[in-house]
Design a protein around this motif. Structure first.
Motif, PDB file in Angstrom:
ATOM      1  N   MET A 132       0.830  -1.203   0.000  1.00  0.00           N
ATOM      2  CA  MET A 132       0.000   0.000   0.000  1.00  0.00           C
ATOM      3  C   MET A 132       0.863   1.251   0.000  1.00  0.00           C
ATOM      4  O   MET A 132       0.372   2.352  -0.044  1.00  0.00           O
ATOM      5  N   THR A 133       2.142   1.102   0.072  1.00  0.00           N
ATOM      6  CA  THR A 133       3.050   2.236   0.135  1.00  0.00           C
ATOM      7  C   THR A 133       2.772   3.226  -0.991  1.00  0.00           C
ATOM      8  O   THR A 133       2.638   2.855  -2.138  1.00  0.00           O
ATOM      9  N   GLY A 134       2.678   4.511  -0.615  1.00  0.00           N
ATOM     10  CA  GLY A 134       2.448   5.555  -1.604  1.00  0.00           C
ATOM     11  C   GLY A 134       0.998   5.829  -1.897  1.00  0.00           C
ATOM     12  O   GLY A 134       0.662   6.848  -2.464  1.00  0.00           O
ATOM     13  N   ARG A 135       0.111   4.931  -1.522  1.00  0.00           N
ATOM     14  CA  ARG A 135      -1.305   5.103  -1.804  1.00  0.00           C
ATOM     15  C   ARG A 135      -2.040   5.412  -0.510  1.00  0.00           C
ATOM     16  O   ARG A 135      -1.626   5.010   0.561  1.00  0.00           O
ATOM     17  N   LEU A 136      -3.155   6.072  -0.663  1.00  0.00           N
ATOM     18  CA  LEU A 136      -4.002   6.374   0.480  1.00  0.00           C
ATOM     19  C   LEU A 136      -5.421   5.995   0.113  1.00  0.00           C
ATOM     20  O   LEU A 136      -5.936   6.403  -0.930  1.00  0.00           O
ATOM     21  N   LYS A 137      -6.047   5.209   0.966  1.00  0.00           N
ATOM     22  CA  LYS A 137      -7.450   4.846   0.791  1.00  0.00           C
ATOM     23  C   LYS A 137      -8.242   5.538   1.875  1.00  0.00           C
ATOM     24  O   LYS A 137      -7.748   5.741   2.992  1.00  0.00           O
ATOM     25  N   SER A 138      -9.477   5.901   1.532  1.00  0.00           N
ATOM     26  CA  SER A 138     -10.330   6.537   2.532  1.00  0.00           C
ATOM     27  C   SER A 138     -11.759   6.047   2.379  1.00  0.00           C
ATOM     28  O   SER A 138     -12.169   5.619   1.287  1.00  0.00           O
ATOM     29  N   SER A 139     -12.488   6.123   3.477  1.00  0.00           N
ATOM     30  CA  SER A 139     -13.916   5.828   3.461  1.00  0.00           C
ATOM     31  C   SER A 139     -14.566   6.648   4.564  1.00  0.00           C
ATOM     32  O   SER A 139     -13.908   7.077   5.512  1.00  0.00           O
ATOM     33  N   THR A 140     -15.854   6.872   4.409  1.00  0.00           N
ATOM     34  CA  THR A 140     -16.613   7.634   5.393  1.00  0.00           C
ATOM     35  C   THR A 140     -17.902   6.876   5.691  1.00  0.00           C
ATOM     36  O   THR A 140     -18.557   6.400   4.768  1.00  0.00           O
ATOM     37  N   ALA A 141     -18.237   6.785   6.973  1.00  0.00           N
ATOM     38  CA  ALA A 141     -19.449   6.079   7.379  1.00  0.00           C
ATOM     39  C   ALA A 141     -20.030   6.747   8.618  1.00  0.00           C
ATOM     40  O   ALA A 141     -19.293   7.301   9.432  1.00  0.00           O
ATOM     41  N   MET A 174       2.015  15.270   1.351  1.00  0.00           N
ATOM     42  CA  MET A 174       1.686  16.493   0.616  1.00  0.00           C
ATOM     43  C   MET A 174       0.898  16.227  -0.666  1.00  0.00           C
ATOM     44  O   MET A 174      -0.040  16.960  -0.980  1.00  0.00           O
ATOM     45  N   ALA A 175       1.217  15.192  -1.400  1.00  0.00           N
ATOM     46  CA  ALA A 175       0.557  14.938  -2.685  1.00  0.00           C
ATOM     47  C   ALA A 175      -0.921  14.610  -2.532  1.00  0.00           C
ATOM     48  O   ALA A 175      -1.711  14.905  -3.428  1.00  0.00           O
ATOM     49  N   ASN A 176      -1.320  14.014  -1.393  1.00  0.00           N
ATOM     50  CA  ASN A 176      -2.730  13.678  -1.259  1.00  0.00           C
ATOM     51  C   ASN A 176      -3.455  14.510  -0.195  1.00  0.00           C
ATOM     52  O   ASN A 176      -4.620  14.271   0.093  1.00  0.00           O
ATOM     53  N   GLU A 177      -2.781  15.506   0.348  1.00  0.00           N
ATOM     54  CA  GLU A 177      -3.417  16.380   1.341  1.00  0.00           C
ATOM     55  C   GLU A 177      -4.704  17.024   0.830  1.00  0.00           C
ATOM     56  O   GLU A 177      -5.702  17.047   1.561  1.00  0.00           O
ATOM     57  N   SER A 223       3.722  16.316   7.905  1.00  0.00           N
ATOM     58  CA  SER A 223       3.129  17.579   8.353  1.00  0.00           C
ATOM     59  C   SER A 223       1.895  17.935   7.534  1.00  0.00           C
ATOM     60  O   SER A 223       1.000  18.622   8.026  1.00  0.00           O
ATOM     61  N   SER A 224       1.811  17.451   6.314  1.00  0.00           N
ATOM     62  CA  SER A 224       0.622  17.701   5.495  1.00  0.00           C
ATOM     63  C   SER A 224      -0.604  17.038   6.113  1.00  0.00           C
ATOM     64  O   SER A 224      -1.701  17.610   6.101  1.00  0.00           O
ATOM     65  N   GLY A 225      -0.428  15.849   6.651  1.00  0.00           N
ATOM     66  CA  GLY A 225      -1.525  15.182   7.347  1.00  0.00           C
ATOM     67  C   GLY A 225      -1.934  15.949   8.585  1.00  0.00           C
ATOM     68  O   GLY A 225      -3.127  16.126   8.860  1.00  0.00           O
TER      69      GLY A 225
END
Length: 122
Positions: free
Chosen positions: A1-10, A26-29, A59-61
Motif C-alpha cells: 500500500m506504500t504511496g497510496r491512500l485509501k479513505s472511506s466515510t461512514a 503532501m501529494a494527497n493532502e 506535516s501535510s496530514g
C-alpha cells in the motif's frame, strides 16, 4: 500500500467516521481535506478520524487535521482520533499537537464525545 491512500466515510451512531489507510503526505493532502470537509458537511455530532491504518504521516496530514479541527470548532463539532498508528502518534507528540485531539479506541467510544443535538428555534 506504500504511496497510496485509501479513505472511506461512514456514519456510526452520532459519529461520522473518516477512515484513512496508507501514506498521508503532501501529494494527497487536498484529497484528505476534501474527505474531511465533506464529512463535516454531514453535520455529525462528533467527527472521528480513524488513522489506525496510516503508515506514513507527514506535516501535510497534521495540517489537514488542524484545518478540519478549526472548521469543526466553528460548528461546535468535536474531532477525535481513532486508534492512531505509531507514525501518527509520533508526529502528534513531536509537534505537541497530541493534546488537541482526544484519542478513542472505537467509534462507539468516540460517540461519547458527541455534542448534544441542537434544539431548533432556540
Amino acid at each position: 500500500m506504500t504511496g497510496r491512500l485509501k479513505s472511506s466515510t461512514a456514519r456510526v451512531g452520532a459519529a461520522v467516521v473518516c477512515t484513512f489507510a496508507g501514506d498521508l503526505h503532501m501529494a494527497n493532502e487536498p484529497g484528505v481535506r476534501t474527505v474531511l470537509n465533506e464529512a463535516l458537511g454531514l453535520l455529525p455530532q462528533v467527527l472521528a478520524v480513524d488513522l489506525s491504518g496510516v503508515e506514513l504521516f507527514t506535516s501535510s496530514g497534521l495540517n489537514a487535521l488542524l484545518q478540519v479541527r478549526s472548521a469543526a470548532a466553528d460548528r461546535g463539532v468535536p474531532v477525535v482520533l481513532l486508534a492512531p498508528s505509531g507514525a501518527v502518534r509520533r508526529v502528534l507528540e513531536l509537534t505537541e499537537a497530541a493534546e488537541l485531539f482526544p484519542v478513542c479506541a472505537s467509534a462507539e467510544e468516540a460517540a461519547r464525545h458527541a455534542r448534544p443535538p441542537q434544539a431548533f428555534g432556540t
